[in-house]
Design a protein around this motif. Sequence first.
Motif, PDB file in Angstrom:
ATOM      1  N   CYS A 208       3.412  -9.129   8.948  1.00 32.70           N
ATOM      2  CA  CYS A 208       2.562  -7.953   8.717  1.00 32.70           C
ATOM      3  C   CYS A 208       1.237  -8.353   8.078  1.00 32.70           C
ATOM      4  O   CYS A 208       0.173  -7.816   8.421  1.00 32.70           O
ATOM      5  CB  CYS A 208       3.283  -6.941   7.825  1.00 32.70           C
ATOM      6  SG  CYS A 208       4.672  -6.108   8.611  1.00 32.70           S
ATOM      7  N   ALA A 209       1.304  -9.300   7.150  1.00 36.01           N
ATOM      8  CA  ALA A 209       0.079  -9.757   6.494  1.00 36.01           C
ATOM      9  C   ALA A 209      -0.831 -10.499   7.465  1.00 36.01           C
ATOM     10  O   ALA A 209      -2.055 -10.318   7.448  1.00 36.01           O
ATOM     11  CB  ALA A 209       0.422 -10.643   5.301  1.00 36.01           C
ATOM     12  N   SER A 210      -0.239 -11.332   8.335  1.00 27.97           N
ATOM     13  CA  SER A 210      -1.067 -12.088   9.278  1.00 27.97           C
ATOM     14  C   SER A 210      -1.648 -11.207  10.369  1.00 27.97           C
ATOM     15  O   SER A 210      -2.777 -11.430  10.820  1.00 27.97           O
ATOM     16  CB  SER A 210      -0.240 -13.217   9.906  1.00 27.97           C
ATOM     17  OG  SER A 210       0.844 -12.677  10.645  1.00 27.97           O
ATOM     18  N   LEU A 211      -0.890 -10.171  10.799  1.00 29.50           N
ATOM     19  CA  LEU A 211      -1.372  -9.259  11.835  1.00 29.50           C
ATOM     20  C   LEU A 211      -2.115  -8.060  11.261  1.00 29.50           C
ATOM     21  O   LEU A 211      -2.562  -7.194  12.017  1.00 29.50           O
ATOM     22  CB  LEU A 211      -0.202  -8.768  12.697  1.00 29.50           C
ATOM     23  CG  LEU A 211       0.517  -9.826  13.525  1.00 29.50           C
ATOM     24  CD1 LEU A 211       1.689  -9.206  14.269  1.00 29.50           C
ATOM     25  CD2 LEU A 211      -0.424 -10.492  14.506  1.00 29.50           C
ATOM     26  N   MET A 212      -2.242  -8.000   9.927  1.00 32.46           N
ATOM     27  CA  MET A 212      -2.917  -6.889   9.255  1.00 32.46           C
ATOM     28  C   MET A 212      -2.313  -5.546   9.674  1.00 32.46           C
ATOM     29  O   MET A 212      -2.997  -4.619  10.097  1.00 32.46           O
ATOM     30  CB  MET A 212      -4.419  -6.908   9.553  1.00 32.46           C
ATOM     31  CG  MET A 212      -5.116  -8.173   9.093  1.00 32.46           C
ATOM     32  SD  MET A 212      -5.006  -8.426   7.304  1.00 32.46           S
ATOM     33  CE  MET A 212      -6.061  -7.116   6.729  1.00 32.46           C
ATOM     34  N   ASP A 213      -0.979  -5.450   9.565  1.00 36.64           N
ATOM     35  CA  ASP A 213      -0.259  -4.214   9.867  1.00 36.64           C
ATOM     36  C   ASP A 213       0.188  -3.595   8.544  1.00 36.64           C
ATOM     37  O   ASP A 213       1.281  -3.880   8.043  1.00 36.64           O
ATOM     38  CB  ASP A 213       0.943  -4.513  10.760  1.00 36.64           C
ATOM     39  CG  ASP A 213       1.597  -3.236  11.281  1.00 36.64           C
ATOM     40  OD1 ASP A 213       1.354  -2.166  10.694  1.00 36.64           O
ATOM     41  OD2 ASP A 213       2.351  -3.307  12.267  1.00 36.64           O
ATOM     42  N   PRO A 214      -0.634  -2.743   7.926  1.00 36.32           N
ATOM     43  CA  PRO A 214      -0.322  -2.270   6.573  1.00 36.32           C
ATOM     44  C   PRO A 214       0.821  -1.262   6.511  1.00 36.32           C
ATOM     45  O   PRO A 214       1.562  -1.224   5.533  1.00 36.32           O
ATOM     46  CB  PRO A 214      -1.636  -1.643   6.099  1.00 36.32           C
ATOM     47  CG  PRO A 214      -2.320  -1.218   7.356  1.00 36.32           C
ATOM     48  CD  PRO A 214      -1.920  -2.198   8.415  1.00 36.32           C
ATOM     49  N   TRP A 215       0.994  -0.464   7.575  1.00 31.01           N
ATOM     50  CA  TRP A 215       1.943   0.648   7.476  1.00 31.01           C
ATOM     51  C   TRP A 215       3.386   0.170   7.570  1.00 31.01           C
ATOM     52  O   TRP A 215       4.265   0.686   6.865  1.00 31.01           O
ATOM     53  CB  TRP A 215       1.643   1.691   8.562  1.00 31.01           C
ATOM     54  CG  TRP A 215       0.261   2.214   8.441  1.00 31.01           C
ATOM     55  CD1 TRP A 215      -0.780   2.015   9.280  1.00 31.01           C
ATOM     56  CD2 TRP A 215      -0.246   3.006   7.353  1.00 31.01           C
ATOM     57  NE1 TRP A 215      -1.914   2.632   8.832  1.00 31.01           N
ATOM     58  CE2 TRP A 215      -1.621   3.256   7.634  1.00 31.01           C
ATOM     59  CE3 TRP A 215       0.301   3.518   6.189  1.00 31.01           C
ATOM     60  CZ2 TRP A 215      -2.416   3.996   6.794  1.00 31.01           C
ATOM     61  CZ3 TRP A 215      -0.508   4.270   5.355  1.00 31.01           C
ATOM     62  CH2 TRP A 215      -1.842   4.496   5.656  1.00 31.01           C
TER      63      TRP A 215
ATOM     64  N   ASN B 137       1.671 -11.084  -1.278  1.00 28.17           N
ATOM     65  CA  ASN B 137       0.744 -11.571  -0.264  1.00 28.17           C
ATOM     66  C   ASN B 137       0.350 -10.456   0.702  1.00 28.17           C
ATOM     67  O   ASN B 137      -0.820 -10.337   1.107  1.00 28.17           O
ATOM     68  CB  ASN B 137       1.389 -12.729   0.495  1.00 28.17           C
ATOM     69  CG  ASN B 137       0.434 -13.367   1.494  1.00 28.17           C
ATOM     70  OD1 ASN B 137      -0.696 -13.685   1.164  1.00 28.17           O
ATOM     71  ND2 ASN B 137       0.903 -13.528   2.708  1.00 28.17           N
ATOM     72  N   PHE B 138       1.318  -9.607   1.047  1.00 24.48           N
ATOM     73  CA  PHE B 138       1.049  -8.481   1.947  1.00 24.48           C
ATOM     74  C   PHE B 138       0.045  -7.512   1.320  1.00 24.48           C
ATOM     75  O   PHE B 138      -0.940  -7.117   1.955  1.00 24.48           O
ATOM     76  CB  PHE B 138       2.361  -7.763   2.280  1.00 24.48           C
ATOM     77  CG  PHE B 138       2.171  -6.377   2.820  1.00 24.48           C
ATOM     78  CD1 PHE B 138       1.712  -6.170   4.104  1.00 24.48           C
ATOM     79  CD2 PHE B 138       2.432  -5.265   2.016  1.00 24.48           C
ATOM     80  CE1 PHE B 138       1.525  -4.888   4.598  1.00 24.48           C
ATOM     81  CE2 PHE B 138       2.250  -3.990   2.505  1.00 24.48           C
ATOM     82  CZ  PHE B 138       1.793  -3.794   3.795  1.00 24.48           C
ATOM     83  N   TYR B 139       0.259  -7.142   0.068  1.00 26.27           N
ATOM     84  CA  TYR B 139      -0.662  -6.210  -0.590  1.00 26.27           C
ATOM     85  C   TYR B 139      -2.038  -6.848  -0.804  1.00 26.27           C
ATOM     86  O   TYR B 139      -3.074  -6.189  -0.688  1.00 26.27           O
ATOM     87  CB  TYR B 139      -0.080  -5.741  -1.916  1.00 26.27           C
ATOM     88  CG  TYR B 139       0.915  -4.613  -1.785  1.00 26.27           C
ATOM     89  CD1 TYR B 139       0.512  -3.358  -1.354  1.00 26.27           C
ATOM     90  CD2 TYR B 139       2.261  -4.808  -2.077  1.00 26.27           C
ATOM     91  CE1 TYR B 139       1.417  -2.322  -1.221  1.00 26.27           C
ATOM     92  CE2 TYR B 139       3.176  -3.775  -1.945  1.00 26.27           C
ATOM     93  CZ  TYR B 139       2.753  -2.529  -1.517  1.00 26.27           C
ATOM     94  OH  TYR B 139       3.651  -1.513  -1.373  1.00 26.27           O
ATOM     95  N   GLY B 140      -2.044  -8.133  -1.126  1.00 27.41           N
ATOM     96  CA  GLY B 140      -3.315  -8.800  -1.359  1.00 27.41           C
ATOM     97  C   GLY B 140      -4.182  -8.890  -0.118  1.00 27.41           C
ATOM     98  O   GLY B 140      -5.412  -8.860  -0.206  1.00 27.41           O
ATOM     99  N   ARG B 141      -3.563  -8.978   1.063  1.00 31.60           N
ATOM    100  CA  ARG B 141      -4.333  -9.119   2.299  1.00 31.60           C
ATOM    101  C   ARG B 141      -4.582  -7.785   2.996  1.00 31.60           C
ATOM    102  O   ARG B 141      -5.648  -7.589   3.585  1.00 31.60           O
ATOM    103  CB  ARG B 141      -3.610 -10.069   3.260  1.00 31.60           C
ATOM    104  CG  ARG B 141      -3.512 -11.494   2.753  1.00 31.60           C
ATOM    105  CD  ARG B 141      -3.049 -12.428   3.838  1.00 31.60           C
ATOM    106  NE  ARG B 141      -4.009 -12.489   4.937  1.00 31.60           N
ATOM    107  CZ  ARG B 141      -3.879 -13.271   6.009  1.00 31.60           C
ATOM    108  NH1 ARG B 141      -2.822 -14.056   6.104  1.00 31.60           N
ATOM    109  NH2 ARG B 141      -4.770 -13.265   6.961  1.00 31.60           N
ATOM    110  N   CYS B 142      -3.583  -6.894   2.961  1.00 28.15           N
ATOM    111  CA  CYS B 142      -3.691  -5.662   3.745  1.00 28.15           C
ATOM    112  C   CYS B 142      -4.150  -4.463   2.925  1.00 28.15           C
ATOM    113  O   CYS B 142      -4.615  -3.472   3.509  1.00 28.15           O
ATOM    114  CB  CYS B 142      -2.347  -5.337   4.403  1.00 28.15           C
ATOM    115  SG  CYS B 142      -1.817  -6.567   5.600  1.00 28.15           S
ATOM    116  N   TRP B 143      -3.992  -4.489   1.616  1.00 25.18           N
ATOM    117  CA  TRP B 143      -4.370  -3.347   0.797  1.00 25.18           C
ATOM    118  C   TRP B 143      -5.378  -3.766  -0.251  1.00 25.18           C
ATOM    119  O   TRP B 143      -6.512  -4.042   0.062  1.00 25.18           O
ATOM    120  CB  TRP B 143      -3.126  -2.676   0.182  1.00 25.18           C
ATOM    121  CG  TRP B 143      -2.330  -1.954   1.223  1.00 25.18           C
ATOM    122  CD1 TRP B 143      -1.246  -2.425   1.896  1.00 25.18           C
ATOM    123  CD2 TRP B 143      -2.596  -0.641   1.758  1.00 25.18           C
ATOM    124  NE1 TRP B 143      -0.807  -1.506   2.805  1.00 25.18           N
ATOM    125  CE2 TRP B 143      -1.614  -0.383   2.742  1.00 25.18           C
ATOM    126  CE3 TRP B 143      -3.534   0.343   1.496  1.00 25.18           C
ATOM    127  CZ2 TRP B 143      -1.565   0.795   3.463  1.00 25.18           C
ATOM    128  CZ3 TRP B 143      -3.484   1.528   2.216  1.00 25.18           C
ATOM    129  CH2 TRP B 143      -2.510   1.754   3.181  1.00 25.18           C
TER     130      TRP B 143
END
Length: 1172
Positions: free
Chosen positions: A537-544, A570-576
């Motif tokens: 999700c972080a690499s594909l920028m899929d926040p939802w 890591n997910f929050y740092g990249r996508c949010w």
Amino acid sequence: MEPLLLLASNKASISTSFPLFLSYKSSFQEKPKHSTKSHFHPSKGVPEKTPFLGRSLVFQDKVFTSLGNLRKTHFPFEPIRAAVKRRKELPFDNVIQRDKKLKLVLKIRKILVSQPDRIMSLRSLGRYRRDLGLEKRRRFIALLRKFPGVFEIMEEGAFSLRFRLTPEAERLYLDELRVRNEMEGLLVVKLRKLLMMSMEKRILLEKIAHLRTDLGLPLEFRDTICQRYPQYFRVVQTERGPALELTHWDPELAVSAAELAEEENRARELEEKNLIIDRPLKFNRIKLPKGLNLSKGEMRRLCQFRDMPYISPYSDFSGLRSGTPEKEKHACGVVHEILSLTVEKRTLVDHLTHFREEFRFSQQLRGMIIRHPDMFYVSLKGDRDSVFLREAYRDSQLIDKDPLLLIKEKFRSLVAIPRFPKRGSSKKDADNNEESNMQEEAIKVLHARLLKMSNSWSSDSMTKSLISSYVKFNDFRAATTIFFVGFARNYVFWSSFLDELQSCGGQTRRVLEVFGELCGKGVVFDSKVLTLVLKMCASLMDPWLGLQIHADLVKKGFDLDVHLKCALMNFYGRCWDLESANQVFNEMVEKKELAWNEVIMLNLRNERWEKAMELFRGMQFSCAKAYASTVAKLLHCSVIELGILKFGREIHGYVIRNELDYDAYVVTSLLDMYVKHNDLGKAQAVFSCMKSKRNIVAWNTLISGYSFKGLFDDARKLMNEMEEEGITPDLVTWNSLISGYSMWGQGDEALGLIHQVKSSGMSPNVVSWTALVSGSSQNGSYRESLEFFSQMQREGIRPNSVTLSSLLRNCGGLSLLQKGKEIHSFSIKNGFIEDVFVATALIDMYCKSGNLKAAYEVFERIENKTLATWNCLIMGFAIYGLGKEVVSLFEQMLGADIIPDAITFTAVLSGCKNSGLVNEGWKYFDSMSSDYGIIPTIEHYSCMVDLLGRAGYLDEAWDFMQSMPLKPDATIWGALLGSCRIHKNIQLAEIASKKLFELEPYNSANYVLMLNLYAMFDRWGDVECIKDLMSDIGVKNGQVWSWVEIDQIIHVFCAGENHPDEGEIYYELYHLVSEMKKLGYKPDVKCVYQNIDDSEKEKVLLSHTEKLAITYGLIKSRSITPIRVIKNSRICPDCHTAAKYMSLVKNREIFLRDGSRFHHFSEGKCSCNDCW
């Protein structure tokens, strides 16, 4: 002629021919006997660049032929008028096919893919019957079943039949979308090249739409591609409708396909010649296709046309007359280039005729194409004639096929799959499909047996084999499902699974879709799967989807392990946002090493240096250990970016305590930190401890440190040690030495290093020459820097943005406005204008060259303005004395959420002092520390002393100096002395001069100020005492000069030296002074500190260099051209007054730059408002 940078000077004359003659002329390439190639390679830039409208600032070293010479060239034959008979060639004619089935299927597919989930009912399809061109009685179910390879029927009931794309057809559709997205940059290049070839660099969108399919443009290209790239082209409204207009000419693109293939063809012909022995050479013949026989006369005409000088389709063809061989040569080149841009290297002749106006095609365009069968073939099959680029085909097949064309052919093969095999047809293909289906069924049977045998899989190897088999048959959904639920995964197999999936055409986003379907069916995953999915999700920028996973974890009370928590961060740092990531870390009960390192790296990636430092200190108290990569990143980002050496030493101690010095990257980062903080002693100590870990990066870092400090002996010694240890110096090593020598004013030694690099077998690159140019510029050796750039051009090295920034700094330092404009033009044509550093250098150049309007226009065009950009413009307004504009700009900067720094306040205070804005100056000086936490430096205190002194508040300035926390230096005492001269306060002036004579005993400017002040009060005894003091110490008055540029030649006027036109200058100056006196001008004889009569003093005033330069400019320049004079010292009060009267008498604008600021004289007024 090659555009060179000429630096010439007359020996006996003061008039000097000065730098940067970047001349350019229109050119056409003469390239006879060339064979062409249809490949379109926009990235290659080896051939010559064709200039824009006959004018270019491209730095090349070729000799071209001008258009005028080309038009005058006499050819011994007439224009080709003979008609070559058009013969049918079956291989080409078979390419043209009226495939109505394919068009119908594409229309249905377009309607289908616009539906949700790409599924549609037959009843809904009936609404589009008219758009599809079908009869009412035509049954859709029978129509769709005729194409089993494209559509499949989903029978969900008698009255609810639905259909969708088959997996193979859907994969081809997705591949087409992917290829179109990836090829958008190539499509932009095609449009740019098409516009660059046109006459007015503008083409109607309606005409471009005719070539839409041939070029591979999307249907909605008017609203997508044409609007997304304003830096290249823009849509403009014309009387005939919207048109696409070129906004940026790129010489790199102005290269035709024929030019790109010429060298390759020439090399291939040479190889063929070498293979033939004892046979006469016949390589100059035109290669014709088999079966096409021409008469000798026709062949002779074609050969003569082929041997004409090549005319690029991107050249200026406005001077070519219709009906001439040159015009036909150009038209053939344009048609050749357009065909090379198309997907299938062919188009309709009618499409080309739409562009008659843009390319000035003749009315007999079809006949012209037919007359050149060696280049083109016109097919008669189909509704309209098609023209082929002959060299792009071999046996009716394209030699190099476009990716979109390959997908189109695959889709055509799907459309051609029959519902039932034809009777009597070969069974080979059917047998292969049957065998493939049997293998796939066998895999599914094996899968079913494994499920029946046990709830768990038999072995990991069996599961991996199943996954590979499903991927092989393009059943990515089944493969992904098995991966998620089949066995205990690990992170290594995860990467191999994704690689295998992508290599077979699968999409990573489909993996997330399968994961969502399984979650909807109630499948519960372990932490490893969730960790992997969150990383995806972080690499594909899929926040939802990531938010949904986190919400499910919170609801179910899932126990998160450290890997899953780090994946969440890591997910929050990249996508949010970073705050959410830090919150996840703060809510951890037990913070392990992995979490600490992950959160520190996240803050560093988001440039939150202070937060990263705070977390690093907190990690030490928690007994967690930092990884080597984290420490290296901390050293590189926090310490080097913020310049906090104390924190860097703290990290150094941590490295030693935790034995992290085994890592070469960490130690090299420590070495780099000490070098950039000018602590070469510590850097040498770190380097000595490295021993076996010394790589070439460490050697280069320390050598550059010694070189930039001017310690060249130590740098050379290190270089010798480096070679003794078996490490060969690379180009980075040499470049650091070249930069150091040039920065320290040793240009000859730096140039010698360039030659030494060549002798060592390496080629100096643009970095080497830029180091030489920029180093000399930083040292103030502007003229030497321009000479180095001239040599760089002769070497054929193309400059980059750093080179241009240095050149613009040179032009600003020398106030060479015209040369700066030429570099500005070069920057626009080569795309460097988008670089913020080049744009900022342009603003600085225009400000220092006396064109503040142009500087502001460049500033307005910058989209993402940086702090340096604002500072540069604010300082430009400040040196012109436009204090109110400075304050307005500063407020605009704050409104744009740009935080000012110390340089900003130096510029603002300078604007206030040059305009006498005392209240505003106090306001911003106080806000530095109170509002922005900036500690005032000696420059800020100097501005305040100068502001108060010039405004007449000498007592306040004295009190301010006594109360300031810093010890006053020469700049502060000099500001006070200058203010005392303005307000004739001799008591304070003597105190200030006494301090200045101690701090700067060899600065002649301080002595001259006191001489002027004593002369004002007729204290000639004190004047003689100052002169005796200067004589005893050995101080001499510096050379005073002024110069003016006329017709790109610098004319210098020095005190005590004669000018060749001295008689004419003084004659004009006497008449000018007499007219000025009629308007009220009175010479200020107090500016002369010689004990002579007033009449003699007036004669001395006439010899001031700035008066002579202004007068010479008035004589030699046109009446509308502003006079721009540069003076190396402060202008005297009499010359300031005289310049105002000169601008009034002659009605001319005069820009005068003295040692500290600009004066703009117009209509008897000065921009400084006499506050100088």
